[in-house]
Design a protein around this motif. Structure first.
Motif, PDB file in Angstrom:
ATOM      1  N   LEU A 102      47.052 110.462  54.142  1.00  0.00           N
ATOM      2  CA  LEU A 102      46.833 109.463  53.107  1.00  0.00           C
ATOM      3  C   LEU A 102      48.137 109.095  52.403  1.00  0.00           C
ATOM      4  CD1 LEU A 102      43.506 110.802  51.543  1.00  0.00           C
ATOM      5  CD2 LEU A 102      43.781 108.822  53.022  1.00  0.00           C
ATOM      6  N   MET A 103      48.928 110.105  52.069  1.00  0.00           N
ATOM      7  CA  MET A 103      50.175 109.808  51.355  1.00  0.00           C
ATOM      8  C   MET A 103      51.157 109.049  52.233  1.00  0.00           C
ATOM      9  SD  MET A 103      51.012 112.960  48.771  1.00  0.00           S
ATOM     10  CE  MET A 103      51.123 114.222  50.027  1.00  0.00           C
ATOM     11  N   GLU A 104      51.265 109.433  53.490  1.00  0.00           N
ATOM     12  CA  GLU A 104      52.192 108.743  54.385  1.00  0.00           C
ATOM     13  C   GLU A 104      51.751 107.305  54.606  1.00  0.00           C
ATOM     14  OE1 GLU A 104      55.692 108.552  56.072  1.00  0.00           O
ATOM     15  OE2 GLU A 104      54.915 110.466  55.335  1.00  0.00           O
ATOM     16  N   GLY A 105      50.442 107.094  54.682  1.00  0.00           N
ATOM     17  CA  GLY A 105      49.946 105.742  54.878  1.00  0.00           C
ATOM     18  C   GLY A 105      50.192 104.847  53.692  1.00  0.00           C
ATOM     19  N   ALA A 106      50.191 105.445  52.475  1.00  0.00           N
ATOM     20  CA  ALA A 106      50.355 104.633  51.264  1.00  0.00           C
ATOM     21  C   ALA A 106      51.802 104.498  50.832  1.00  0.00           C
ATOM     22  CB  ALA A 106      49.539 105.251  50.127  1.00  0.00           C
ATOM     23  N   TYR A 110      47.010 103.011  57.567  1.00  0.00           N
ATOM     24  CA  TYR A 110      47.477 104.346  57.179  1.00  0.00           C
ATOM     25  C   TYR A 110      47.837 105.159  58.425  1.00  0.00           C
ATOM     26  CZ  TYR A 110      46.031 103.952  52.256  1.00  0.00           C
ATOM     27  OH  TYR A 110      45.928 103.604  50.940  1.00  0.00           O
ATOM     28  N   GLY A 111      46.969 105.084  59.436  1.00  0.00           N
ATOM     29  CA  GLY A 111      47.197 105.854  60.652  1.00  0.00           C
ATOM     30  C   GLY A 111      48.458 105.445  61.379  1.00  0.00           C
ATOM     31  N   LEU A 112      48.751 104.150  61.413  1.00  0.00           N
ATOM     32  CA  LEU A 112      49.955 103.685  62.102  1.00  0.00           C
ATOM     33  C   LEU A 112      51.220 104.187  61.410  1.00  0.00           C
ATOM     34  CD1 LEU A 112      48.837 100.026  62.926  1.00  0.00           C
ATOM     35  CD2 LEU A 112      49.361 101.824  64.589  1.00  0.00           C
ATOM     36  N   PHE A 113      51.222 104.157  60.079  1.00  0.00           N
ATOM     37  CA  PHE A 113      52.399 104.651  59.367  1.00  0.00           C
ATOM     38  C   PHE A 113      52.519 106.164  59.468  1.00  0.00           C
ATOM     39  CE2 PHE A 113      52.382 100.449  57.450  1.00  0.00           C
ATOM     40  CZ  PHE A 113      53.740 100.186  57.347  1.00  0.00           C
ATOM     41  N   ALA A 114      51.401 106.868  59.457  1.00  0.00           N
ATOM     42  CA  ALA A 114      51.453 108.321  59.613  1.00  0.00           C
ATOM     43  C   ALA A 114      51.942 108.696  61.010  1.00  0.00           C
ATOM     44  CB  ALA A 114      50.071 108.921  59.350  1.00  0.00           C
ATOM     45  N   ILE A 141      38.464 101.717  46.896  1.00  0.00           N
ATOM     46  CA  ILE A 141      39.397 101.875  45.771  1.00  0.00           C
ATOM     47  C   ILE A 141      39.996 103.278  45.763  1.00  0.00           C
ATOM     48  CG2 ILE A 141      39.517 101.977  43.252  1.00  0.00           C
ATOM     49  CD1 ILE A 141      37.450  99.675  43.228  1.00  0.00           C
ATOM     50  N   VAL A 142      39.162 104.289  46.007  1.00  0.00           N
ATOM     51  CA  VAL A 142      39.676 105.660  46.083  1.00  0.00           C
ATOM     52  C   VAL A 142      40.667 105.787  47.232  1.00  0.00           C
ATOM     53  CG1 VAL A 142      39.031 108.047  46.613  1.00  0.00           C
ATOM     54  CG2 VAL A 142      37.685 106.724  44.981  1.00  0.00           C
ATOM     55  N   LEU A 143      40.354 105.170  48.359  1.00  0.00           N
ATOM     56  CA  LEU A 143      41.234 105.229  49.525  1.00  0.00           C
ATOM     57  C   LEU A 143      42.584 104.585  49.247  1.00  0.00           C
ATOM     58  CD1 LEU A 143      41.258 106.103  52.531  1.00  0.00           C
ATOM     59  CD2 LEU A 143      40.429 103.802  53.101  1.00  0.00           C
ATOM     60  N   LEU A 144      42.596 103.581  48.389  1.00  0.00           N
ATOM     61  CA  LEU A 144      43.846 102.896  48.077  1.00  0.00           C
ATOM     62  C   LEU A 144      44.659 103.613  47.000  1.00  0.00           C
ATOM     63  CD1 LEU A 144      42.692  99.161  48.097  1.00  0.00           C
ATOM     64  CD2 LEU A 144      44.283 100.223  49.688  1.00  0.00           C
ATOM     65  N   PHE A 145      44.006 104.060  45.936  1.00  0.00           N
ATOM     66  CA  PHE A 145      44.746 104.531  44.771  1.00  0.00           C
ATOM     67  C   PHE A 145      44.997 106.035  44.763  1.00  0.00           C
ATOM     68  CE2 PHE A 145      43.316 100.399  43.326  1.00  0.00           C
ATOM     69  CZ  PHE A 145      44.421  99.937  42.627  1.00  0.00           C
ATOM     70  N   THR A 146      44.099 106.825  45.324  1.00  0.00           N
ATOM     71  CA  THR A 146      44.305 108.277  45.298  1.00  0.00           C
ATOM     72  C   THR A 146      45.578 108.698  46.021  1.00  0.00           C
ATOM     73  OG1 THR A 146      41.928 108.674  45.115  1.00  0.00           O
ATOM     74  CG2 THR A 146      43.292 110.506  45.878  1.00  0.00           C
ATOM     75  N   PRO A 147      45.804 108.273  47.274  1.00  0.00           N
ATOM     76  CA  PRO A 147      47.052 108.695  47.938  1.00  0.00           C
ATOM     77  C   PRO A 147      48.305 108.153  47.256  1.00  0.00           C
ATOM     78  CG  PRO A 147      45.909 107.039  49.254  1.00  0.00           C
ATOM     79  CD  PRO A 147      44.974 107.451  48.166  1.00  0.00           C
ATOM     80  N   LYS A 148      48.186 106.961  46.660  1.00  0.00           N
ATOM     81  CA  LYS A 148      49.360 106.414  45.962  1.00  0.00           C
ATOM     82  C   LYS A 148      49.711 107.269  44.757  1.00  0.00           C
ATOM     83  CE  LYS A 148      52.412 103.122  46.082  1.00  0.00           C
ATOM     84  NZ  LYS A 148      53.311 102.989  47.247  1.00  0.00           N
ATOM     85  N   LEU A 149      48.706 107.723  44.011  1.00  0.00           N
ATOM     86  CA  LEU A 149      48.956 108.582  42.863  1.00  0.00           C
ATOM     87  C   LEU A 149      49.502 109.938  43.307  1.00  0.00           C
ATOM     88  CD1 LEU A 149      45.806 107.783  40.693  1.00  0.00           C
ATOM     89  CD2 LEU A 149      48.165 107.083  40.246  1.00  0.00           C
ATOM     90  N   LEU A 150      48.947 110.500  44.382  1.00  0.00           N
ATOM     91  CA  LEU A 150      49.441 111.782  44.894  1.00  0.00           C
ATOM     92  C   LEU A 150      50.906 111.670  45.310  1.00  0.00           C
ATOM     93  CD1 LEU A 150      46.413 113.008  47.058  1.00  0.00           C
ATOM     94  CD2 LEU A 150      47.265 114.041  44.944  1.00  0.00           C
ATOM     95  N   TYR A 151      51.216 110.614  46.039  1.00  0.00           N
ATOM     96  CA  TYR A 151      52.595 110.420  46.489  1.00  0.00           C
ATOM     97  C   TYR A 151      53.546 110.253  45.299  1.00  0.00           C
ATOM     98  CZ  TYR A 151      56.672 108.270  48.646  1.00  0.00           C
ATOM     99  OH  TYR A 151      57.950 107.972  49.029  1.00  0.00           O
TER     100      TYR A 151
END
Length: 723
Positions: A521-525, A605-609, A477-487
């Motif tokens: 994380l942000m680029e992946g999300a 995430y890695g592929l999009f980054a 859940i942290v992996l999904l929502f934290t980067p989305k909130l940062l972005y």
């Protein structure tokens, strides 16, 4: 920077299909058994020293006939020499696996073989069949929808069934001259026999735990002599769940002052002997009670057998590997090993001035002596004491005895003095026991626990499963929502693009370490379709069924498996389903969550980054495209026109396609990781298909299809654009 590509329409349709797909119906019904029934047996005993034999995890198999043959030959002959008061078979009687060991099923032939083997043991060992007690293990319930049904062969071929002792709790009393010994057997297997691999734990109920407590208390209240209590079962306490209201056996055993709990289940591949010393506070005062838990390795591969003795309340045991016929066996019943004593230091401690030794042999014993060694004086011999056989009218007492002055061996150290027994038989063969420390004052010297012993036998896996499960879900859940909130917050300040480009364009030495994690994380999300797909997928895994399969037998009805366990629709009770086999499903859920779900998210995430970096590199390469074209034109005059043009066009197209999909070394590494994750996922799915049916598992999108579709779609959507 990379643009946000839309999720392919087929993937959205599949996600919608998953949400709307109704679960299959089932007409499976269960037959509840009385999980608090008790059968009582009593046997007279000559003297006050009792000894029993325990074997566990026989795994009699139709494909490994030597297991049953060796059991009849080796154990039968050993029992002829040991002449135990009881023979305890603590579960996993049959193997219940196919030849490839990929699926579980009850095979009546294996149970018939077991019955014939017991009959052979009775004939060769001279033991009364009524003194043999067997209980179920998890293998004995694989695929058994309910007890008493046509697949419950234990109810037909076990010794307990033949003697009409099919109660869940077996209470056996040995009555000596001045003491009594209680052996209480508990069947904690699942009432609904889920198939392999989701059937690993013992599942007591509140009703059963209360029945065990009542039976132990009843035997104490109705005994006219001091009583020593030993409990046996198949599952260790670390692999036994709590009851519906959170009750556990440990508190009952401590409150009722049992001496030891005997079990099996874990096999000698883990350890030939796993032990645990339970010490618990049972009142508001500082009064403590304790008991030992001793696991016995398997007969299946290790051919292990245990002889356990009780000498006026002191419990001792010795384990034998019966790869060949039993030779002379020496078991010191008093003084017991100070490393495994079942008594605490107490003002009520009664010092005994005697040595008792049980000697089991097919030969006549000519001479027995005991030597005491002082470990504080280079293990020099302190005393040698001859032992004499105890006169008895019964041939069941291979007991040797000697008097000594116990006061001589008082010591603050429980391991200062060591005892060893030497035996000479009628053939002139000398046998000696292992040197063991003793304490005449009842002081204990609990040895240090090996890390494997602690991990397997002392970690409560019911609770550990919850810790591992919740940790994984929290991390996801942290992996999904934290980067989305940062972005979201960074994008609002309109600085994300400038910040990312400026740092990516700066030299590597100037880039901060934390930047890579935050940017990754942000680029992946950033991709909304993929991010929402991952969120929906994780929510599905938490609340909705993972897959369907035949959970109780090869021809059984379809049942649903959730993160919380199997759901069995009890239509006769008007319910939609009850969750069973929790935490048994940990062998399915934890590998999938840790080795598939989390890697899928990280890899996407890695592929999009990586694509974002590739765009930046692509823009830099275009600056030098004109120079490269001019250089190619100058060198073109050296080659023939037509062949050179065709070769260049073909090569450029192939290279362009390879660069589009594979990109640089970073993308190739990510694609390799995707292939590894895919291989792990397919292996897990293959195992589940073998266990619960290929079609139901294969047609379960949340488990089988979604990780592959998500990875494939991410790899496609992050391809480099054609030049």
């Amino acid at each position: 920077m990379a643009s946000e590509l839309p999720l392919p329409t087929p993937l959205l349709l599949i996600l919608l299909l998953i949400l709307l797909l109704p679960p299959p119906c089932s007409s499976w019904q269960a037959k509840a058994d009385d999980d608090a029934s008790v059968s009582r047996s009593a046997f007279p005993m000559d003297g006050d020293v009792a000894w029993v034999v325990q074997v566990s995890d026989l795994h009699i198999s139709a494909y490994r006939p030597e297991r049953a043959a060796n059991l009849a030959r080796l154990l039968g002959k050993a029992l002829r020499a040991i002449r135990p008061h009881l023979l305890l078979v603590t579960g996993d009687i049959i193997d219940a696996k196919n030849q490839g060991r990929t699926t579980s099923r009850q095979d009546e032939y294996e149970w018939i073989t077991y019955k014939k083997t017991i009959d052979a043991i009775v004939g060769r060992g001279g033991i009364d069949k009524s003194r043999i007690f067997d209980i179920r293990g998890n293998h004995d319930t694989y695929g058994v929808p309910y007890r008493g049904g046509k697949l419950d062969f234990f109810s037909t071929y076990s010794v307990n069934s033949q003697l009409e002792r099919l109660s869940i709790i077996s209470s056996i009393l040995l009555q000596g001259d001045s003491r009594s010994y209680l052996f209480l057997g508990i069947d904690d297997t699942m009432s609904v026999g889920i198939r392999f691999p989701a059937n690993l734990f013992g599942h007591p109920t509140d009703k059963r735990i209360e029945a065990v407590n009542s039976e132990l208390q009843y035997r104490t209240n109705h005994s006219n002599a001091p009583i020593t209590k030993v409990v046996f079962g198949h599952f260790p306490m670390s692999f036994t769940t709590s009851s519906e209201n959170g009750q556990r056996y440990e508190s009952v055993f401590a409150r009722q002052s049992i001496s030891a709990y005997l079990c099996g289940h874990l096999h000698a591949k883990v350890s030939k002997q796993l032990w645990r010393y339970h010490e618990m506070r049972i009142t508001t005062e500082d009064h403590k009670s304790s008991f030992w838990e001793w696991e016995l390795g398997d007969w299946k591969d290790s051919r292990l057998m245990r002889i356990l003795a009780i000498d006026r309340g002191a419990v001792s045991f010795i384990d034998h590997t019966l790869k060949q016929a039993l030779q002379t066996s020496i078991l010191v019943t008093y003084p017991t090993d100070s490393r495994s004593m079942n008594m605490l230091e107490s003002k009520k401690w009664s010092m005994r001035n005697d040595i008792n030794v049980l000697i089991f042999s097919h030969q006549i014993i000519r001479n027995v002596s005991a030597r005491v060694f002082d470990s504080h004086n280079e293990f020099k011999i302190v005393e040698e004491i001859p032992l004499q056989p105890v006169a008895s009218s019964s041939a069941r007492r291979p007991l040797f005895h000697a008097k000594w002055n116990a006061e001589t061996y008082r010591s603050p150290s429980p391991t200062r003095y060591w005892l060893q027994v030497f035996v000479l038989d009628s053939r002139g063969v000398k046998t000696s026991s292992e040197q063991k420390p003793f304490s005449v004052e009842g002081k204990m010297a609990i040895p240090p626990r090996p890390w494997l012993n602690y991990l397997v036998f002392e970690v409560q896996w019911e609770h550990m499963y919850q810790v591992l499960l919740r940790s994984n879900l929290a991390f996801t859940i942290v992996l999904l929502f934290t980067p989305k909130l940062l972005y979201y917050f960074v994008r609002r300040s309109s600085s994300y693009q400038r910040w990312a480009v400026s740092v990516l364009s700066s030299p590597i030495q100037q880039r901060k370490a934390y930047f890579w994690l935050v940017w990754f994380l942000m680029e992946g999300a950033r991709s909304k379709p993929f991010w929402f797909s991952l969120v929906i997928y994780v929510l599905w895994l938490i609340e909705m069924p993972w897959f369907w399969g035949r959970a109780t037998s090869e021809n059984g009805e379809i049942a649903r498996m959730y993160l919380s366990g199997w759901s069995m629709p009890f239509f006769d009770r008007g319910l939609t389903g009850d969750k069973l086999s929790n935490p048994d499903v940990l062998v399915i859920t934890l590998p999938f969550l840790y080795l598939v779900v989390v890697p899928v998210i990280v890899l996407i995430y890695g592929l999009f980054a990586e694509k974002a970096i590739a765009y930046l590199r692509h823009s830099r390469r275009t600056e030098y495209a004109a120079d490269a074209a001019n250089m190619s034109a100058e060198s073109a005059s050296l080659l023939p026109g037509a062949p050179r043009a065709l070769l260049t066009k073909f090569s450029n197209k192939m290279v362009s396609l390879m660069i589009q999909f594979c990109g640089g070394w970073t993308r190739r590494a990510l694609l390799l990781a995707c292939l590894i994750t895919t291989a792990i996922h397919l292996k897990l799915c293959s195992m589940l298909m073998s266990a619960y049916g290929a079609a139901p598992v294969a047609l379960s999108p949340p488990l089988t299809w979604m990780p592959l579709l998500l990875l494939g779609a991410a790899a496609y959507c992050t391809m480099l654009p054609a030049d």
